[in-house]
Design an enzyme around this catalytic site. Structure first.
Site, PDB file in Angstrom:
ATOM      1  N   GLY A   1       0.779  -1.235   0.000  1.00 56.84           N
ATOM      2  CA  GLY A   1       0.000   0.000   0.000  1.00 56.84           C
ATOM      3  C   GLY A   1       0.810   1.284   0.000  1.00 56.84           C
ATOM      4  O   GLY A   1       0.320   2.316   0.471  1.00 56.84           O
TER       5      GLY A   1
ATOM      6  N   MET B   1      -4.008  -6.831  -7.151  1.00 57.68           N
ATOM      7  CA  MET B   1      -3.521  -7.940  -7.967  1.00 57.68           C
ATOM      8  C   MET B   1      -4.638  -8.909  -8.364  1.00 57.68           C
ATOM      9  O   MET B   1      -4.590 -10.090  -8.060  1.00 57.68           O
ATOM     10  CB  MET B   1      -2.416  -8.695  -7.205  1.00 57.68           C
ATOM     11  CG  MET B   1      -1.243  -7.822  -6.830  1.00 57.68           C
ATOM     12  SD  MET B   1      -0.478  -7.045  -8.277  1.00 57.68           S
ATOM     13  CE  MET B   1       0.814  -6.070  -7.484  1.00 57.68           C
TER      14      MET B   1
ATOM     15  N   HIS C   1       0.527   1.303 -13.188  1.00 51.36           N
ATOM     16  CA  HIS C   1       1.317   0.145 -13.635  1.00 51.36           C
ATOM     17  C   HIS C   1       2.792   0.554 -13.677  1.00 51.36           C
ATOM     18  O   HIS C   1       3.123   1.628 -14.189  1.00 51.36           O
ATOM     19  CB  HIS C   1       0.845  -0.311 -15.020  1.00 51.36           C
ATOM     20  CG  HIS C   1       1.590  -1.515 -15.490  1.00 51.36           C
ATOM     21  ND1 HIS C   1       1.337  -2.781 -14.999  1.00 51.36           N
ATOM     22  CD2 HIS C   1       2.628  -1.652 -16.348  1.00 51.36           C
ATOM     23  CE1 HIS C   1       2.179  -3.635 -15.550  1.00 51.36           C
ATOM     24  NE2 HIS C   1       2.970  -2.977 -16.385  1.00 51.36           N
TER      25      HIS C   1
ATOM     26  N   GLU D   1     -11.687  -3.758 -20.160  1.00 47.89           N
ATOM     27  CA  GLU D   1     -11.636  -5.218 -20.055  1.00 47.89           C
ATOM     28  C   GLU D   1     -10.296  -5.808 -20.510  1.00 47.89           C
ATOM     29  O   GLU D   1     -10.021  -6.974 -20.256  1.00 47.89           O
ATOM     30  CB  GLU D   1     -12.819  -5.846 -20.821  1.00 47.89           C
ATOM     31  CG  GLU D   1     -12.765  -5.736 -22.332  1.00 47.89           C
ATOM     32  CD  GLU D   1     -13.190  -4.368 -22.864  1.00 47.89           C
ATOM     33  OE1 GLU D   1     -13.419  -3.441 -22.065  1.00 47.89           O
ATOM     34  OE2 GLU D   1     -13.279  -4.234 -24.104  1.00 47.89           O
TER      35      GLU D   1
HETATM   36  C1  GAR Z   1       3.270  -1.078  -7.433  1.00 45.52           C
HETATM   37  O1  GAR Z   1       4.562  -1.030  -7.995  1.00 45.52           O
HETATM   38  C2  GAR Z   1       2.224  -1.092  -8.527  1.00 45.52           C
HETATM   39  O2  GAR Z   1       2.542  -0.286  -9.614  1.00 45.52           O
HETATM   40  C3  GAR Z   1       2.233  -2.542  -8.921  1.00 45.52           C
HETATM   41  O3  GAR Z   1       2.359  -3.237  -7.703  1.00 45.52           O
HETATM   42  C4  GAR Z   1       3.045  -2.425  -6.741  1.00 45.52           C
HETATM   43  C5  GAR Z   1       2.188  -2.294  -5.496  1.00 45.52           C
HETATM   44  O4  GAR Z   1       2.859  -1.626  -4.463  1.00 45.52           O
HETATM   45  N1  GAR Z   1       1.053  -2.878  -9.643  1.00 45.52           N
HETATM   46  C6  GAR Z   1       1.042  -3.741 -10.659  1.00 45.52           C
HETATM   47  O5  GAR Z   1       2.021  -4.361 -11.030  1.00 45.52           O
HETATM   48  C7  GAR Z   1      -0.317  -3.901 -11.338  1.00 45.52           C
HETATM   49  N2  GAR Z   1      -0.172  -4.527 -12.609  1.00 45.52           N
HETATM   50  P1  GAR Z   1       2.076  -0.931  -3.247  1.00 45.52           P
HETATM   51  O6  GAR Z   1       1.132  -1.979  -2.653  1.00 45.52           O
HETATM   52  O7  GAR Z   1       3.175  -0.599  -2.275  1.00 45.52           O
HETATM   53  O8  GAR Z   1       1.368   0.258  -3.765  1.00 45.52           O
END
Ligand code: GAR
Length: 204
Positions: free
Chosen positions: A14, A93, A112, A150
């Site tokens: 988060g 996720m 992303h 989607e």
């Molecule tokens: C972040 O780097 C976000 O961009 C990535 O997961 C991490 C979450 O970190 N998201 C993805 O890869 C989505 N495809 P966080 O929980 O510390 O924000």
């Protein structure tokens, strides 16, 4: 004018949720208010961050609800009940179905950790994205905030920021730099932009 009600969907640490909380405090986010956090992981540290900031939170899991459809239906019901205007996916996720994305068309954004269309789509999430960027040997990567439809990572791009690869980078060091230099900046900026637009549309 009434601010847009924002829900943040999370699964892990988060840090992007924290960036949104900090941006609301500092006034970068002024057209929206963080109103709800939903986690699909009961152990997500993001839930602690929501609690510390005094934001209502809920945990909904596919496992407990029995299917992806039931999980999404429960989220739709809760988001509608809370009058949410904008959904921010911040390290969430789970790939959302067309039914879900259509229900909130142009009202879901995602961060992303790459420059889309590189290293994105199904299977590219978290550290895997940075592993792929280093393996390919790109010299520049970054982050993207986009609308969610989607197609995984396929919606209209809202903001992007580039970050340089450094010699000796590991997936972990690169992930940290992309977060600090790109994600934590462009996600709050995009949340403000879209919130301001939602308010404007409401007023007309
Ligand atoms: C972040 O780097 C976000 O961009 C990535 O997961 C991490 C979450 O970190 N998201 C993805 O890869 C989505 N495809 P966080 O929980 O510390 O924000």
């Amino acid at each position: 004018m009434l601010r847009a009600r924002i829900a943040v969907l999370v699964s892990g640490g988060g840090t992007n949720l924290q960036a949104l909380i900090d941006a609301q405090k500092s006034g970068i986010i002024k057209s929206g208010e963080l109103s709800l956090v939903i986690s699909n992981n009961p152990k997500a540290f993001a839930l602690e961050r929501a609690k510390a900031a005094g934001i209502e939170s809920a945990v909904l899991t596919r496992k407990e609800l029995g299917s992806q459809e039931a999980f999404e239906d429960a989220m739709i019901a809760l988001l509608d009940e809370k009058g949410i205007d904008l959904i921010v996916l911040a390290g969430f996720m789970s790939i959302l179905s067309e039914k879900f994305t259509r229900h909130f068309e142009n009202r879901i954004i995602n961060v992303h950790p790459s420059l889309i269309p590189s290293f994105c789509g199904k299977g590219f999430y978290g550290l895997k994205v940075h592993e792929a960027a280093l393996e390919y040997g790109v010299l520049v990567t970054g982050a993207t905030v986009h609308f969610v439809n989607e197609i995984p990572d396929g919606g209209k791009i809202i903001l992007q920021k580039a970050v340089y690869i450094q010699e000796g980078d590991t997936p972990e060091s690169l992930q940290k730099r992309v977060m600090e230099q790109a994600e934590w900046q462009i996600l709050p900026q995009a949340a403000e932009l879209v919130s301001a637009n939602i308010i404007k549309m409401r007023g007309s």
